[in-house]
Design a protein around this motif. Structure first.
Motif, PDB file in Angstrom:
ATOM      1  N   MET A   1      37.407  -1.475  80.909  1.00 24.21           N
ATOM      2  CA  MET A   1      38.122  -1.515  82.188  1.00 24.21           C
ATOM      3  C   MET A   1      39.162  -0.399  82.305  1.00 24.21           C
ATOM      4  SD  MET A   1      39.627  -4.761  84.280  1.00 24.21           S
ATOM      5  CE  MET A   1      40.578  -5.469  82.944  1.00 24.21           C
ATOM      6  N   ALA A   2      40.076  -0.313  81.337  1.00 25.31           N
ATOM      7  CA  ALA A   2      41.094   0.740  81.401  1.00 25.31           C
ATOM      8  C   ALA A   2      40.453   2.118  81.281  1.00 25.31           C
ATOM      9  CB  ALA A   2      42.132   0.529  80.302  1.00 25.31           C
ATOM     10  N   GLY A   3      39.451   2.232  80.425  1.00 25.88           N
ATOM     11  CA  GLY A   3      38.780   3.518  80.259  1.00 25.88           C
ATOM     12  C   GLY A   3      38.122   3.985  81.537  1.00 25.88           C
ATOM     13  N   GLN A   4      37.518   3.045  82.275  1.00 27.97           N
ATOM     14  CA  GLN A   4      36.881   3.398  83.538  1.00 27.97           C
ATOM     15  C   GLN A   4      37.913   3.877  84.568  1.00 27.97           C
ATOM     16  OE1 GLN A   4      33.670   3.210  85.204  1.00 27.97           O
ATOM     17  NE2 GLN A   4      32.925   3.474  83.125  1.00 27.97           N
ATOM     18  N   VAL A   5      39.046   3.191  84.647  1.00 22.49           N
ATOM     19  CA  VAL A   5      40.093   3.605  85.595  1.00 22.49           C
ATOM     20  C   VAL A   5      40.566   5.013  85.283  1.00 22.49           C
ATOM     21  CG1 VAL A   5      42.450   3.159  86.389  1.00 22.49           C
ATOM     22  CG2 VAL A   5      40.864   1.254  86.104  1.00 22.49           C
ATOM     23  N   LEU A   6      40.842   5.266  84.009  1.00 23.45           N
ATOM     24  CA  LEU A   6      41.349   6.579  83.617  1.00 23.45           C
ATOM     25  C   LEU A   6      40.302   7.670  83.803  1.00 23.45           C
ATOM     26  CD1 LEU A   6      43.774   8.071  82.537  1.00 23.45           C
ATOM     27  CD2 LEU A   6      43.083   7.475  80.215  1.00 23.45           C
ATOM     28  N   THR A   7      39.043   7.355  83.505  1.00 24.33           N
ATOM     29  CA  THR A   7      37.981   8.340  83.656  1.00 24.33           C
ATOM     30  C   THR A   7      37.737   8.685  85.119  1.00 24.33           C
ATOM     31  OG1 THR A   7      36.887   7.585  81.629  1.00 24.33           O
ATOM     32  CG2 THR A   7      35.549   8.813  83.200  1.00 24.33           C
ATOM     33  N   ARG A   8      37.801   7.694  85.983  1.00 28.38           N
ATOM     34  CA  ARG A   8      37.504   7.910  87.400  1.00 28.38           C
ATOM     35  C   ARG A   8      38.673   8.527  88.165  1.00 28.38           C
ATOM     36  NH1 ARG A   8      32.957   5.248  89.473  1.00 28.38           N
ATOM     37  NH2 ARG A   8      31.805   4.072  87.901  1.00 28.38           N
ATOM     38  N   LEU A   9      39.899   8.251  87.729  1.00 29.63           N
ATOM     39  CA  LEU A   9      41.061   8.718  88.483  1.00 29.63           C
ATOM     40  C   LEU A   9      41.846   9.836  87.794  1.00 29.63           C
ATOM     41  CD1 LEU A   9      42.621   5.398  89.879  1.00 29.63           C
ATOM     42  CD2 LEU A   9      41.433   7.173  91.174  1.00 29.63           C
TER      43      LEU A   9
ATOM     44  N   SER B   1      43.172  13.137  85.876  1.00 31.20           N
ATOM     45  CA  SER B   1      42.846  14.558  85.804  1.00 31.20           C
ATOM     46  C   SER B   1      42.377  14.890  84.395  1.00 31.20           C
ATOM     47  CB  SER B   1      44.072  15.393  86.154  1.00 31.20           C
ATOM     48  OG  SER B   1      45.094  15.195  85.185  1.00 31.20           O
ATOM     49  N   VAL B   2      41.879  16.095  84.205  1.00 32.55           N
ATOM     50  CA  VAL B   2      41.447  16.519  82.873  1.00 32.55           C
ATOM     51  C   VAL B   2      42.597  16.436  81.883  1.00 32.55           C
ATOM     52  CG1 VAL B   2      40.575  18.458  81.508  1.00 32.55           C
ATOM     53  CG2 VAL B   2      39.602  17.990  83.779  1.00 32.55           C
ATOM     54  N   ALA B   3      43.774  16.866  82.318  1.00 33.42           N
ATOM     55  CA  ALA B   3      44.946  16.821  81.445  1.00 33.42           C
ATOM     56  C   ALA B   3      45.328  15.390  81.101  1.00 33.42           C
ATOM     57  CB  ALA B   3      46.115  17.535  82.118  1.00 33.42           C
ATOM     58  N   GLN B   4      45.271  14.500  82.074  1.00 31.54           N
ATOM     59  CA  GLN B   4      45.617  13.103  81.824  1.00 31.54           C
ATOM     60  C   GLN B   4      44.610  12.437  80.897  1.00 31.54           C
ATOM     61  OE1 GLN B   4      45.808  11.986  85.959  1.00 31.54           O
ATOM     62  NE2 GLN B   4      48.049  11.854  85.939  1.00 31.54           N
ATOM     63  N   GLN B   5      43.355  12.740  81.089  1.00 29.47           N
ATOM     64  CA  GLN B   5      42.343  12.177  80.198  1.00 29.47           C
ATOM     65  C   GLN B   5      42.531  12.667  78.767  1.00 29.47           C
ATOM     66  OE1 GLN B   5      38.263  12.292  81.627  1.00 29.47           O
ATOM     67  NE2 GLN B   5      38.940  12.249  83.747  1.00 29.47           N
ATOM     68  N   LYS B   6      42.834  13.935  78.608  1.00 30.27           N
ATOM     69  CA  LYS B   6      43.051  14.465  77.258  1.00 30.27           C
ATOM     70  C   LYS B   6      44.349  13.948  76.645  1.00 30.27           C
ATOM     71  CE  LYS B   6      40.240  18.657  77.646  1.00 30.27           C
ATOM     72  NZ  LYS B   6      40.213  20.139  77.573  1.00 30.27           N
ATOM     73  N   GLN B   7      45.267  13.502  77.479  1.00 22.21           N
ATOM     74  CA  GLN B   7      46.520  12.950  76.974  1.00 22.21           C
ATOM     75  C   GLN B   7      46.331  11.556  76.381  1.00 22.21           C
ATOM     76  OE1 GLN B   7      49.631  12.770  79.933  1.00 22.21           O
ATOM     77  NE2 GLN B   7      51.060  11.693  78.587  1.00 22.21           N
ATOM     78  N   TRP B   8      45.501  10.730  77.021  1.00 23.54           N
ATOM     79  CA  TRP B   8      45.414   9.327  76.619  1.00 23.54           C
ATOM     80  C   TRP B   8      44.086   8.907  75.990  1.00 23.54           C
ATOM     81  CZ3 TRP B   8      47.910   9.627  81.750  1.00 23.54           C
ATOM     82  CH2 TRP B   8      49.295   9.448  81.658  1.00 23.54           C
ATOM     83  N   LEU B   9      42.975   9.475  76.415  1.00 24.50           N
ATOM     84  CA  LEU B   9      41.692   8.988  75.928  1.00 24.50           C
ATOM     85  C   LEU B   9      41.447   9.223  74.436  1.00 24.50           C
ATOM     86  CD1 LEU B   9      39.190   9.656  78.859  1.00 24.50           C
ATOM     87  CD2 LEU B   9      40.126   7.481  78.060  1.00 24.50           C
ATOM     88  N   PRO B  10      41.850  10.364  73.844  1.00 17.77           N
ATOM     89  CA  PRO B  10      41.631  10.516  72.401  1.00 17.77           C
ATOM     90  C   PRO B  10      42.278   9.401  71.576  1.00 17.77           C
ATOM     91  CG  PRO B  10      42.117  12.644  73.375  1.00 17.77           C
ATOM     92  CD  PRO B  10      42.355  11.625  74.454  1.00 17.77           C
TER      93      PRO B  10
END
Length: 377
Positions: free
Chosen positions: A91-99, A101-110
């Motif tokens: 659920m959280a991963g989908q929200v972050l992936t869909r909304l 930015s590239v920078a935000q995804q690289k900040q939290w997803l790793p």
């Protein structure tokens, strides 16, 4: 639809089965996890690549789809395994992936992929039932950032999350679909109060209060006021995963119940010899096949681009999971007799989990209402 699995799917399922056998001993399934156990299991899931299953390779993920998520969820459901997989990875991963930015995804997803960070989605509010778009939590501009104020309830795994993805209103009225935004809020931010509690199935959720929480501008995910579609997709993805988890739990109940009837004797013969009990077990087996089919259909719909088909099949699967899950859970307890009511008997833990699944992210009545609305459009 083609419901057959390829060799990669089968290998993934076998790997998760081995993980569950090692980390969730049969006699402990359904018990509340200690912090040390939860951390060890999360690290093991990260090492297997499960926490990064749906994410891109740029952040350490495996770039797999909803069918792979379904297979993992089924095996975790069979073992009453990790509740944070659906809440954080899906659920959280989908929200972050869909909304994000590239920078935000690289900040939290790793951090999410490695198991060092957990995330949760704070979407529901008291009094709104499952109508997640009815949002009173507000974010107002303040200087170069935002001020967040409001209250969220039933945040799955909310008290163990490092980052909360908060759905807040930045424009329009309380019940409007437009004007909804998502903010990434560190749980340690001043003004954030997290009140965790145990759920019926020995898992965790939280009520979260935001009181004049100061946020930087880069904490807004996606365009301001346009987050509704992404949040709805994330909720559908998590709902499909819960339906798959219900399949695994029912499969385990069928195995436990059939074994009990084969070994328990009455009037000198095994209970499995009584035809009426054979019929009850056959009903459970039929229900399991129905749940499998609908969970597959929901997962495959998540991978398609048809919004109507996705919403329709996910809601249909959730209706069946809510209704059949409760029915089968109670039937399994009854077939075990008095011992089915004891905490030492695992069937009660599976029944509780199925009841919680049935009430999570919309119960049967809410999804039936959603189905009617979809067909009236």
């Amino acid at each position: 639809m083609d419901f057959s699995f390829n060799d990669d799917h089968l290998a993934l399922r076998e790997a998760v089965q081995r993980f569950c056998v090692g980390e969730y001993p049969a006699e402990q399934r359904g018990n509340a996890a200690t912090p040390a156990q939860a951390q060890r299991r999360r690290a093991a899931m990260a090492e297997l690549g499960l926490l990064g299953l749906p994410f891109s390779a740029d952040v350490g993920g495996s770039e797999q789809g909803a069918v792979e998520v379904m297979l993992v969820s089924q095996e975790l459901g069979n073992a009453l395994g990790d509740g944070a997989f659906v809440a954080s990875t899906v659920m959280a991963g989908q929200v972050l992936t869909r909304l994000g930015s590239v920078a935000q995804q690289k900040q939290w997803l790793p951090g999410l992929v490695s198991g060092h960070k957990q995330m949760a989605v704070a979407v529901y509010e008291a009094g709104a039932r499952y109508d997640w778009q009815r949002t009173e939590t507000r974010a107002t501009p303040s200087g170069a950032g935002w001020v967040l104020h409001g209250h969220k309830t039933l945040v799955l795994q909310g008290d163990s999350a490092d980052v909360l993805l908060v759905v807040a209103r930045t424009a329009a009225g309380v019940a409007d679909r437009a004007g909804l935004s998502v903010f990434a809020v560190d749980a340690s931010t001043p003004g954030v109060t997290v009140q965790g509690f145990d759920t019926l199935d020995n898992r965790r959720a939280a009520h979260v209060t935001f009181k004049d929480v100061q946020l930087d501008a880069d904490r807004l995910l996606g365009p301001q006021g346009q987050a509704a579609a992404a949040v709805e997709a994330a909720l559908d993805a998590a709902t499909a995963a819960l339906c798959a988890e219900a399949v695994g739990a029912v499969d385990a109940l069928l195995t436990h119940t059939a074994e009990h009837l084969r070994t328990r004797k009455q009037f000198g013969v095994p209970l499995a010899k009584f035809q009426v009990l054979q019929h009850r077990v056959a009903d459970i087996a039929i229900g399991l096949e129905q749940l499998k089919s609908m969970a597959c259909a929901a997962a495959m719909a998540m991978q398609a681009d048809d919004l109507f088909q996705r919403s329709r099949l996910v809601s249909a699967a959730k209706v069946l999971a809510s209704q059949k899950g409760r029915e089968i859970g109670l039937a399994a307890i009854q077939l075990h007799g008095a011992m089915g009511m004891t905490d030492e008997c695992r069937v009660g833990h599976y029944a509780k989990r199925l009841m919680v699944i049935g009430q999570s992210l919309g119960d049967a009545a809410w999804h039936l209402k959603r189905l009617r609305a979809l067909h009236q459009v």
